[in-house]
Enzyme design. Structure first.
Site, short mmCIF file in Angstrom:
data_model
loop_
_atom_site.label_atom_id
_atom_site.label_comp_id
_atom_site.label_asym_id
_atom_site.label_seq_id
_atom_site.Cartn_x
_atom_site.Cartn_y
_atom_site.Cartn_z
CG ASP A 67 -0.39 -0.64 2.44
OD1 ASP A 67 0.84 -0.60 2.59
OD2 ASP A 67 -1.15 -1.18 3.26
CG ASN A 135 -9.25 -2.03 11.65
OD1 ASN A 135 -8.29 -2.70 11.25
ND2 ASN A 135 -9.68 -0.95 11.04
CG HIS A 137 -6.15 -2.74 8.65
ND1 HIS A 137 -6.28 -1.43 9.04
CD2 HIS A 137 -4.84 -3.02 8.82
CE1 HIS A 137 -5.10 -0.96 9.41
NE2 HIS A 137 -4.21 -1.91 9.29
CD GLU A 142 -9.10 0.40 7.58
OE1 GLU A 142 -8.92 -0.58 8.32
OE2 GLU A 142 -8.67 1.53 7.82
C1 F6R Z 1 1.30 -1.78 6.16
C2 F6R Z 1 -0.05 -2.34 6.17
C3 F6R Z 1 -0.88 -2.39 7.39
C4 F6R Z 1 -0.09 -2.73 8.66
C5 F6R Z 1 -0.99 -2.75 9.88
C6 F6R Z 1 -0.22 -3.00 11.15
O1 F6R Z 1 1.86 -1.83 4.86
O2 F6R Z 1 -0.53 -2.71 5.14
O3 F6R Z 1 -1.89 -3.34 7.22
O4 F6R Z 1 0.54 -3.97 8.50
O5 F6R Z 1 -1.68 -1.55 9.98
O6 F6R Z 1 0.60 -1.88 11.39
P1 F6R Z 1 1.72 -1.90 12.51
O7 F6R Z 1 2.71 -2.93 12.07
O8 F6R Z 1 2.32 -0.53 12.49
O9 F6R Z 1 1.06 -2.26 13.80
#
Ligand code: F6R
Length: 241
Positions: A67, A135, A137, A142
C-alpha cells in the site's frame, strides 16, 4: 495454518527473515510482497544483517508493497516508499527498478490500481508479508460489509488514521485514503507470512485466526489460505498455547 509463537522479539525477527532468506536462496528471482508499519521493521533489520553477512542477495528479487498513502510523494518521510527505502531497499542489493510501491500521486487512481494489479498478476507473488491492524485489516482492506478483490483506493478508518498518526506531525496530516492491494492478490500469493506483535493485538489475532471468516475482520480470510504461516510474539499469541 502454521502458528508459531516466539519467546523473544529477536527469535521472531530471525525466523521471519530466515523464511524470506531461504526463499531467496532457493529462488533468487522470487517476488516478495512487502509490508510497512512497526511490525516488519525487526525482520527487515535481520534481512539487512543476512545480506551484509553474505548469506542472502536481493539482486534478482522483485518486490510489490501492499500500500501507499494517496497524496504523498515517495520522498515524503511518512510515505511507504520512503519507509521501504530506509528500512530495506537502500541497505541491500535490490535493483530499485524491481521494487514497486503504488504511486500515491497518480492522477488517475483507477488506472494506477489496474496497472499495479496487472503487474502482480503477471509476476505472481511468492511470499506475502503482512502485519495485522487492530481492527483486523490487512493492507488497508478495512472491515466492512464487503471487500474489494483488486487493488483500489481505500478510505482509512479513523482508528487506522489514529494508529498511524505517530508517523506524522498530527492526525490531521494523516491522509484519508490509501491505495491498497485488494484481498485477491494477497490470497493468490504462494505463501503468506502474517506477523503479529504485542498484547494489544492478541484479541484481534485470536478472532482473525480462530473466529468466523468474515469481511468484518478481513484477516480472517487468511484462514482459507493453503500456505499461511503466522509468527507471533508471546504477548500476541498467548491464546494459541
Ligand atoms: C502496512 C499495512 C498495514 C499494517 C498494519 C499494522 O503496509 O498494510 O496493514 O501492517 O496496519 O501496522 P503496525 O505494524 O504498524 O502495527
Amino acid at each position: 495454518m502454521n502458528l508459531l509463537t516466539f519467546r523473544t522479539e529477536e527469535d521472531l525477527n530471525r525466523a521471519g527473515a530466515g523464511l524470506i532468506a531461504s526463499l531467496l536462496q532457493t529462488n533468487p528471482r522470487a517476488v516478495l510482497g512487502l509490508a510497512t508499519g512497526s511490525t516488519p521493521i525487526g525482520i527487515y533489520e535481520e534481512l539487512v544483517k543476512l545480506y551484509q553477512g553474505g548469506s542472502v542477495s536481493f539482486a534478482r528479487a522483485r518486490s510489490y508493497n501492499l500500500d501507499e498513502y494517496v497524496g504523498l510523494s515517495g520522498s515524503h518521510p511518512a510515505s511507504y516508499r520512503c519507509f521501504m527505502n530506509t528500512h530495506l531497499f537502500d541497505q541491500v542489493d535490490i535493483d530499485p527498478a524491481n521494487t514497486h510501491v503504488p504511486n500515491g500521486l497518480a492522477v488517475d487512481l483507477e488506472q494506477e490500481c489496474a496497472y499495479y494489479d496487472a503487474m502482480i498478476e503477471d509476476e505472481g507473488i511468492d511470499l506475502q508479508l503482512l502485519g495485522l491492524g487492530h481492527n483486523g485489516h490487512i493492507g488497508f482492506n478495512e472491515p466492512d460489509d464487503s471487500l474489494i478483490a483488486g487493488t483500489h483506493a481505500a478510505t482509512l478508518q479513523h482508528r487506522t488514521r489514529e494508529a498511524n498518526a505517530r508517523f506524522f506531525d498530527s492526525i490531521r496530516d494523516v491522509p484519508k485514503q490509501a491505495i491498497t492491494m485488494g484481498v485477491a492478490p494477497i490470497m493468490k500469493a504462494r505463501q503468506v507470512m502474517l506477523v503479529i506483535r504485542g498484547e494489544s493485538k492478541a484479541e484481534i489475532a485470536k478472532q482473525a485466526l480462530t473466529g468466523p471468516i468474515t469481511t468484518k475482520c478481513p484477516a480472517s480470510l487468511l484462514q482459507l489460505h493453503p500456505n499461511l504461516v503466522v509468527l507471533m510474539d508471546e504477548a500476541a499469541g498467548a491464546w494459541a498455547k
